[in-house]
Design a protein around this motif. Structure first.
Motif, short mmCIF file in Angstrom:
data_model
loop_
_atom_site.label_atom_id
_atom_site.label_comp_id
_atom_site.label_asym_id
_atom_site.label_seq_id
_atom_site.Cartn_x
_atom_site.Cartn_y
_atom_site.Cartn_z
N GLU A 53 0.86 -1.17 0.00
CA GLU A 53 0.00 0.00 0.00
C GLU A 53 0.90 1.22 0.00
N TYR A 58 6.97 10.82 0.45
CA TYR A 58 6.84 9.43 0.88
C TYR A 58 8.17 8.89 1.44
N TYR A 108 1.26 5.45 -0.54
CA TYR A 108 0.43 6.65 -0.37
C TYR A 108 0.47 7.48 -1.65
#
Length: 258
Positions: A85, A95, A87
């Motif tokens: 997952e 990130y 972002y």
């Protein structure tokens, strides 16, 4: 030892996933950790990472028992999951500096390292772009960078070549070889047998929650009287029906089309 696993047993409900896994891995090894779907590969890795709490047996990382409540060992680990997952609303810069800070780096150091690694992998122009605009291969490179940003001593890589082009695959394979030469330990889990065969110093084959083969490819191939890891894999796991299954599938396609 980088990792020591003794009699590891894990169940989810009534389903036993790991049935007494024993494994010791020395520093500087690239271990190809393979097995059929559902064999327990990802569960083993998650247990070492501390993501699975309910287990029987013992897990040590660099001599530390991971169940002693001290999670400091996790800062020495890098991890690329098979399905991550990410972002998407963040830029790569946001990130990666966020991930760096989770591992204890200050923001300036994380940004400097991330910028340098992005540049080496030809992603400088996208450093300030949102991850939602990245291709699958670009995202995979970012995940790889995030796993190495803090210079870990051990890497767990689950299908790390997903989405990469041929040139990038060559780069990543050589990165892993050079990291191992510097004493890093690498767990490499993949279904691409050719790559596992080429880069691994040692291959561990898991089947039905147990280690059923462990050694250099040359030794495993000699024992099984086979020429490729794919053939060794099929022989040890007892899967010999692939030709018949393929023929049935093609026959069914022909009937549907007809």
């Amino acid at each position: 030892m980088a990792v020591s696993i003794r009699d590891l047993r894990i169940s989810f409900g009534d389903k036993r996933v790991l049935n007494g896994v024993n494994l010791e891995v020395e520093r500087g090894q690239i271990v190809g950790y393979i097995g059929p779907n559902g064999a327990g590969k990802s569960t083993t890795i998650k247990a070492v990472l501390g993501l699975v709490k309910d287990y029987a047996g013992e897990i040590r990382v660099f001599g530390q028992t991971i169940g002693d409540g001290d999670g400091g060992y996790k800062r020495r680990i890098g991890y690329v999951p098979e399905t991550a997952e990410i972002y998407e609303a963040l830029t790569a810069q946001e990130y990666l500096t966020f991930i760096g800070r989770l591992y204890g780096l200050d923001e300036r150091t994380a940004d400097r390292r991330a910028r340098a690694l992005m540049g080496i992998l030809d992603l400088s122009s996208a450093y300030h772009s949102r991850l939602s605009s990245y291709s699958k291969g670009m995202r995979q490179k970012v995940l790889l960078i995030s796993s190495l940003l803090h210079n870990p001593d051990i890497l767990f890589l689950d299908e790390p070549l997903n989405g990469l082009d041929a040139n990038s695959v060559s780069v990543v394979k050589d990165i892993l070889a050079q990291l191992a030469a510097k004493g890093k330990t690498i767990f490499y889990s993949s279904h691409i047998m050719e790559v596992v065969q080429k880069i691994s110093h040692r291959i561990v084959l898991l089947n039905e929650g147990r280690v059923v083969a462990d050694g250099r490819f040359e030794d495993l191939a000699k024992q099984a009287s086979e020429q490729s890891l794919e053939q060794v894999f099929n022989d040890i796991t007892g899967f010999h029906e692939y030709v018949d299954i393929a023929a049935q599938f093609v026959s069914a396609v022909d009937e549907v089309v007809g």
